[in-house]
Design an enzyme around this catalytic site. Structure first.
Site, PDB file in Angstrom:
ATOM      1  N   SER A  73       1.533  -1.404   0.109  1.00 38.40           N
ATOM      2  CA  SER A  73      -0.474  -0.001   0.006  1.00 38.40           C
ATOM      3  C   SER A  73       0.944   1.294  -0.071  1.00 38.40           C
ATOM      4  O   SER A  73       0.611   2.588  -0.388  1.00 38.40           O
ATOM      5  CB  SER A  73      -1.159   0.003   1.049  1.00 38.40           C
ATOM      6  OG  SER A  73      -1.883  -0.839   1.024  1.00 38.40           O
ATOM      7  N   LYS A  76       0.552   2.631  -2.705  1.00 38.14           N
ATOM      8  CA  LYS A  76      -0.770   4.826  -2.968  1.00 38.14           C
ATOM      9  C   LYS A  76      -0.207   5.847  -3.325  1.00 38.14           C
ATOM     10  O   LYS A  76      -1.365   6.717  -3.594  1.00 38.14           O
ATOM     11  CB  LYS A  76      -1.915   3.999  -1.997  1.00 38.14           C
ATOM     12  CG  LYS A  76      -2.292   2.154  -2.123  1.00 38.14           C
ATOM     13  CD  LYS A  76      -3.094   1.415  -1.061  1.00 38.14           C
ATOM     14  CE  LYS A  76      -3.218   0.659  -1.284  1.00 38.14           C
ATOM     15  NZ  LYS A  76      -4.590   0.058  -0.659  1.00 38.14           N
ATOM     16  N   TYR A 198      -3.615  -2.869 -10.632  1.00 38.97           N
ATOM     17  CA  TYR A 198      -3.732  -2.773  -8.591  1.00 38.97           C
ATOM     18  C   TYR A 198      -2.898  -4.005  -8.247  1.00 38.97           C
ATOM     19  O   TYR A 198      -1.516  -3.138  -7.536  1.00 38.97           O
ATOM     20  CB  TYR A 198      -5.449  -2.735  -8.664  1.00 38.97           C
ATOM     21  CG  TYR A 198      -5.214  -2.662  -7.174  1.00 38.97           C
ATOM     22  CD1 TYR A 198      -4.977  -1.105  -5.887  1.00 38.97           C
ATOM     23  CD2 TYR A 198      -4.983  -3.826  -6.184  1.00 38.97           C
ATOM     24  CE1 TYR A 198      -4.512  -1.271  -4.781  1.00 38.97           C
ATOM     25  CE2 TYR A 198      -5.192  -3.401  -4.386  1.00 38.97           C
ATOM     26  CZ  TYR A 198      -5.136  -2.582  -4.473  1.00 38.97           C
ATOM     27  OH  TYR A 198      -5.394  -2.290  -2.487  1.00 38.97           O
ATOM     28  N   TYR A 249      -3.612   3.642   7.596  1.00 46.63           N
ATOM     29  CA  TYR A 249      -5.321   3.332   8.066  1.00 46.63           C
ATOM     30  C   TYR A 249      -6.215   2.823   9.497  1.00 46.63           C
ATOM     31  O   TYR A 249      -6.572   4.600   9.633  1.00 46.63           O
ATOM     32  CB  TYR A 249      -5.645   1.179   8.305  1.00 46.63           C
ATOM     33  CG  TYR A 249      -3.841   0.779   6.946  1.00 46.63           C
ATOM     34  CD1 TYR A 249      -4.196   1.044   5.500  1.00 46.63           C
ATOM     35  CD2 TYR A 249      -3.615   0.015   7.600  1.00 46.63           C
ATOM     36  CE1 TYR A 249      -3.322   0.303   4.869  1.00 46.63           C
ATOM     37  CE2 TYR A 249      -1.942  -0.918   6.759  1.00 46.63           C
ATOM     38  CZ  TYR A 249      -2.292  -0.352   5.506  1.00 46.63           C
ATOM     39  OH  TYR A 249      -1.170  -0.499   4.531  1.00 46.63           O
ATOM     40  N   VAL A 267       1.054  -3.540   4.215  1.00 46.21           N
ATOM     41  CA  VAL A 267       1.275  -5.126   4.316  1.00 46.21           C
ATOM     42  C   VAL A 267       2.829  -5.752   4.400  1.00 46.21           C
ATOM     43  O   VAL A 267       2.968  -6.383   5.006  1.00 46.21           O
ATOM     44  CB  VAL A 267       0.394  -5.391   4.570  1.00 46.21           C
ATOM     45  CG1 VAL A 267      -1.366  -5.112   5.203  1.00 46.21           C
ATOM     46  CG2 VAL A 267       0.223  -5.981   2.620  1.00 46.21           C
TER      47      VAL A 267
HETATM   48  N1  GLN Z   1      -2.252  -5.283  -1.610  1.00 46.68           N
HETATM   49  C1  GLN Z   1      -2.964  -5.287  -0.489  1.00 46.68           C
HETATM   50  C2  GLN Z   1      -4.090  -5.907  -0.753  1.00 46.68           C
HETATM   51  O1  GLN Z   1      -5.080  -4.915  -1.711  1.00 46.68           O
HETATM   52  C3  GLN Z   1      -1.999  -4.450  -0.088  1.00 46.68           C
HETATM   53  C4  GLN Z   1      -3.537  -4.286   1.166  1.00 46.68           C
HETATM   54  C5  GLN Z   1      -2.347  -2.789   2.052  1.00 46.68           C
HETATM   55  O2  GLN Z   1      -1.110  -3.004   2.289  1.00 46.68           O
HETATM   56  N2  GLN Z   1      -2.691  -2.603   3.060  1.00 46.68           N
HETATM   57  O3  GLN Z   1      -5.183  -5.688  -0.046  1.00 46.68           O
END
Ligand code: GLN
Length: 313
Positions: A73, A76, A198, A249, A267
């Site tokens: 993430s 992003k 994605y 988050y 993550v």
């Molecule tokens: N690839 C993970 C997902 O889409 C990324 C989530 C994350 O890093 N919080 O669920």
């Protein structure tokens, strides 16, 4: 760029990084590696690396700061910046900028908020951003990869296609989010190829030095590594603000309380944090807390701002 001459060089931060690594040496290994896909579940939670990049492209680090890991993430932030660079405020018709207070992959708010995700850093919002980037560039994941290679100066950065395939094989929830948002018209591209972009985006492998350097434009108020401008000063402020309020988050309040910097976690166990006008920090340790943030990573950044006084507060 007057700020470039006022800010310390990367090597200045090395003693503090060494102190942090020693202080938190018992923390790596706490928490659990992400287990929603096998390719991440097998990463040892005991790993730790941390790097600081200065405004001029200098970088220093401790531990495994040159070991590539799954950025997830964290990407992003970069996708958001690229979309804003293309179309400025138009994106905000399709995604909000308030913290969600819910897990990053939650569906619950979407229906009663008419398919407009709360922010670009939860999965729902990131899918909207990737949709816009795909519309604007015709190849969202390649555009993102090019940008990350250019900003980090590392042409070796690439997708981990095993991780991307694993994400796709376990991607029902992201598919549900994308289809649901599309039903409200906030995603316009066909969903299956959008998901491929994605998942490739999430699979990009980088190390702490790469990520600290790639985030440099946020510390330089929108100016890229080559001196050209990606974002206006105001847009860079906005991205940093959304990182502060939404980047970790449903733990963004706790992250602001402990670290006090704009930050974005993934993550894979990485976190990038920005000290506007000074430097960018990246830490990696795969053991996650229950909200998906690196346990040792947050602890290390907490010590960093405490020892240096470099919180924005
Ligand atoms: N690839 C993970 C997902 O889409 C990324 C989530 C994350 O890093 N919080 O669920």
């Amino acid at each position: 760029m007057p700020f470039a001459h006022d800010a310390p060089k990367a090597g200045t931060y090395l003693p503090v990084l060494e102190e942090i690594a020693a202080e938190i040496s018992a923390m790596p290994g706490r928490g659990r590696s992400a287990d929603y896909i096998p390719a991440l579940a097998c990463v040892d939670p005991d790993r730790f690396g941390m790097a600081v990049a200065d405004l001029d492209g200098g970088v220093c680090g401790v531990g495994e700061w040159r070991t590539p890991f799954s950025t997830q993430s964290i990407t992003k932030v970069f996708a958001l910046a690229l979309v804003l660079a293309h179309e400025s405020g138009a994106l905000w018709e399709h995604v909000g900028r308030e913290p969600s207070g819910n897990p990053f992959n939650s569906l619950v708010q979407l229906e009663y908020e008419n398919g407009v995700p709360r922010n670009p850093f939860i999965n729902a919002g990131a899918l909207v951003v990737t949709d816009r980037l795909q519309t604007l560039t015709g190849d969202a994941s390649a555009d993102l990869l090019d940008f990350l290679r250019a900003e980090s100066g590392n042409a070796e950065i690439g997708f981990d296609l095993e991780v991307a395939a694993s994400e796709a094989a376990h991607g029902d929830r992201n598919a549900a989010l994308a289809h649901f948002i599309a039903s409200y018209g906030h995603i316009r591209q066909p969903v299956p190829p959008l998901l491929d972009h994605y998942f490739r985006q999430c699979s990009i492998e980088m190390n702490c030095a790469d990520l600290a350097l790639a985030g440099g434009f946020l510390a330089r108020h929108g100016v890229r590594a080559d001196g050209s401008r990606l974002l206006s000063r105001s847009e860079a402020k906005q991205v940093n603000a959304v990182m502060m309020t939404c980047g970790t988050y449903d733990a963004a309040g706790e992250f602001a309380y402990r670290v006090g910097l704009p930050g974005k976690s993934g993550v894979g166990g990485g976190i990038v944090a920005v000290v506007p006008g000074r430097c960018t920090v990246c830490v990696w340790s795969p053991g996650l807390d229950e909200r998906g943030n690196s346990v040792a990573g947050v602890a290390a950044l907490d010590r960093f701002t405490t020892l240096t006084g470099l919180s924005v507060f």
